[in-house]
Design a protein around this motif. Structure first.
Motif, PDB file in Angstrom:
ATOM      1  N   GLY A 193       0.802  -1.222   0.000  1.00 42.91           N
ATOM      2  CA  GLY A 193       0.000   0.000   0.000  1.00 42.91           C
ATOM      3  C   GLY A 193       0.829   1.264   0.000  1.00 42.91           C
ATOM      4  N   HIS A 194       1.930   1.290   0.751  1.00 44.30           N
ATOM      5  CA  HIS A 194       2.686   2.530   0.716  1.00 44.30           C
ATOM      6  C   HIS A 194       3.374   2.775  -0.624  1.00 44.30           C
ATOM      7  N   PRO A 195       4.122   1.766  -1.155  1.00 41.77           N
ATOM      8  CA  PRO A 195       4.668   2.002  -2.499  1.00 41.77           C
ATOM      9  C   PRO A 195       3.581   2.366  -3.510  1.00 41.77           C
ATOM     10  N   ALA A 225       5.298   0.609   7.505  1.00 42.76           N
ATOM     11  CA  ALA A 225       4.646   0.497   8.813  1.00 42.76           C
ATOM     12  C   ALA A 225       4.319   1.851   9.435  1.00 42.76           C
ATOM     13  N   HIS A 226       4.587   2.982   8.688  1.00 39.66           N
ATOM     14  CA  HIS A 226       4.080   4.250   9.240  1.00 39.66           C
ATOM     15  C   HIS A 226       2.548   4.297   9.178  1.00 39.66           C
ATOM     16  N   HIS A 227       1.947   3.322   8.508  1.00 40.96           N
ATOM     17  CA  HIS A 227       0.487   3.211   8.559  1.00 40.96           C
ATOM     18  C   HIS A 227       0.040   2.399   9.767  1.00 40.96           C
ATOM     19  N   MET A 228       1.019   1.941  10.552  1.00 41.10           N
ATOM     20  CA  MET A 228       0.690   0.988  11.612  1.00 41.10           C
ATOM     21  C   MET A 228       1.209   1.422  12.975  1.00 41.10           C
TER      22      MET A 228
END
Ligand code: HEM
Ligand SMILES: [Cu+2]
Length: 552
Positions: A259-261, A308-311
């Motif tokens: 998702g981040h890429p 993991a900055h989404h986590m």
């Protein structure tokens, strides 16, 4: 050999509609991708408007709650996979072969396959409105959010087949994107015309190449996770089921490793457009070409290590939090370099404020805003406060609309003459721009405030005593302006097809090879394959007294 059969086939092929259906021409596939993307954009935009109507006033019951959940899921899923991805694929398809001076993509049949499997996947997602209930009579479209977190997607919490449709259709569109990515990579490496060294590639091509690599690296983890999800749901495999020894957080890792890429897959083509449009309308070569290339490659690498900055709020160790916060902050460096280089290109230039340039300037401001809120969200304690609030909704819409959609508009105004042979109306274009800027900032600007006031995202409705009423109303009114702007845009596209001013091969006095051929280009692109000596081949041609290659 001319057998009767092959003659008949030729006659069938020549009928207009079938000619498009059977085409393997990169330009037609490009146009088909973009038109499908714009179609889904309208559909997903209507859903966004319905969501905003529901949220305009407190305690509204315009939509039933379960429909609301389906709306934001289908809106997000469509915007990412059926709008952003195909329009990017379409731009790459149309432009990359022209820009590197060749006759088609390296793998034209794979190209056609990619388009059709994407379209099939998109239709399958929408078919879930009919087929979704499955055996249990529950649901219709998926309602689990575009990231489909476990355990909400398990059989226990998502009965019926809506989640299966979500996973299957995205596996299909993912295959389509991989086909496009492979094609871009092979075309750029193998089919460049004579003299087109890697360091003479237009920046658009460089950034599409980098995007293609990101697609190849990032999409398989998503497909793998979706296959595991299907195994969980159909065979009780238990990958994401804690009762079975699986882990719900592992879904988040898989999803965000993709998702981040993905966010960079969506934004890098925006950078690509800006890097072509800004120099041409500033009448100056791009400032710091090698640095731009290096920054793009750096962004690719770093973006793979920040997922993991989404986590931050799932309860990782502080070591992990520090690592992911730092890597996220690092990515601001190459991105900042790019912004400086675009500004450096404009600095002292003779700027023409035509519509494509206006959209790129809008992009610069809005993308900068999204970058600043991104840096804020990378600070872990700040994120703990604002994660899953409207602040995040504001942040990512500034990235995706301010970054991607604005540059898509710029691209359409810039290359429409090449695709159709006619200009879009500048007058309507400028109205489109100003009304959209107003509506966009109204809708999403105030959402920063809503987030700070504590409004969580994905809520169906809210009480009146929270201080959110006014801001929600403003946000929803902004959508009306955005809607008007989009209607103007669609009217412009359709009416200019017939009534637009004849464009000629090179209406903007540009420098890259796509402008060296007629508008629209013939099916073989170039009668004679071009040969280039510098980064701005058309400049060299127009200024034989002072060509670029003399300075390189
Ligand atoms: C142009 C007008 C747009 C409007 C008015 C709009 C509006 C909204 C709204 C109201 C939500 C729900 C927020 C929530 O309650 O969590 C949402 C979610 C979302 N939007 Fe948009 N949006 C627009 C464009 C876009 C574009 C262009 C993209 C991507 C390319 C996009 C991607 C998303 C995503 C990924 C979500 C999250 C869905 C989820 O939580 O599952 N949107 N949008
Ligand atoms: Cu991210």
């Amino acid at each position: 050999m001319e057998t009767p059969d092959s003659i008949q086939l030729e006659a069938v092929k020549r009928s207009k509609g079938l000619e498009w259906l059977m085409t393997v021409d990169h330009k037609r596939l490009g146009v088909m991708y973009i038109c499908s993307g714009l179609f889904f954009f309208v559909v997903a935009g209507i859903m966004a408007s319905l969501i905003r109507i529901q949220l305009a006033v407190p305690q509204n019951d315009f939509l039933p709650p379960d429909t609301f959940n389906r709306m934001f899921t289908m809106h997000g899923t469509s915007m990412v996979f059926l709008v952003g991805m195909p329009i990017i694929a379409g731009m790459a398809n149309f432009l990359v072969p022209l820009m590197v001076g060749t006759r088609d993509m390296a793998l034209p049949r794979l190209n056609a396959f990619g388009f059709w499997i994407f379209l099939f996947g998109g239709c399958l997602l929408y078919y879930s409105y009919i087929g979704g209930p499955g055996l249990y009579g529950a649901g219709s479209a998926p309602d689990v959010g575009w990231f489909a977190y476990a355990p909400l997607t398990s059989k226990a919490f998502s009965r019926g087949h809506t989640v299966d449709y979500w996973a299957l259709s995205l596996i299909l569109t993912g295959i389509g994107s991989l086909a496009t990515a492979a094609n871009i990579i092979v075309t750029v490496f193998c089919l460049r015309c004579k003299g087109m060294t890697m360091f003479r590639l237009p920046l658009f091509v460089w950034m599409m190449l980098v995007t293609a690599f990101l697609m190849v690296l990032a999409l398989p983890p998503l497909s793998a996770a979706q296959i595991m999800l299907l195994l969980d749901r159909f065979l009780g495999a238990g990958f994401f089921d804690t009762q079975e020894g699986g882990s719900a957080v592992i879904w988040q890792h898989f999803f965000w490793i993709f998702g981040h890429p993905e966010v960079y897959i969506l934004i890098m083509p925006g950078f690509a457009v800006a890097s072509e449009v800004i120099p041409v309308f500033s009448r100056k070569p791009i400032f710091g070409y090698p640095v731009m290339v290096a920054a793009s490659i750096m962004i690719t690498f770093i973006s793979l290590g920040v997922w993991a900055h989404h986590m931050f709020t799932v309860g990782m160790t502080s070591v992990a939090n520090v690592f992911f916060a730092t890597s996220t902050l690092l990515i601001a460096i190459p991105t900042g370099i790019k912004i400086f280089n675009w500004l450096g290109t404009m600095w002292g230039g003779k700027i023409r404020f035509a519509t494509p340039m206006l959209f790129c300037m809008g992009f610069l401001f809005q993308f900068l805003a999204s970058g600043l809120t991104g840096v804020m969200l990378a600070i872990v304690p700040f994120d703990w406060q604002l994660s899953d609030s409207y602040f995040v909704v504001a942040h990512f819409h500034y990235v995706l609309v301010g970054g991607l959609l604005f540059t898509i508009f710029a691209a359409i105004y810039y290359w429409y003459p090449k695709v159709t042979g006619r200009m879009l109306s500048e007058k309507i274009g400028k109205m489109h721009f100003w009304i959209f800027v107003l509506g966009f900032n109204m809708t999403f600007g105030v959402q920063h405030i809503l987030g700070i006031l504590g409004m969580p995202r994905r809520i169906y409705t809210y009480d009146t005593d929270r201080g959110w009423d006014l801001w929600n109303m403003i946000s929803s009114i902004g959508v009306i302006f955005q809607g008007i702007a989009i209607l103007l845009f669609i009217y412009n596209i359709l009416s200019s097809l017939r009534k637009g001013k004849e464009a000629g091969p090179d209406p903007w006095d540009a420098w890259t090879l796509e402008w060296a051929t007629s508008s629209p280009p013939p099916s073989y692109n170039f009668a004679k394959l071009p040969e280039v000596k510098s980064r701005r081949p058309l400049w060299d041609e127009k200024h034989p007294d002072d060509p670029d290659w003399r300075h390189e």
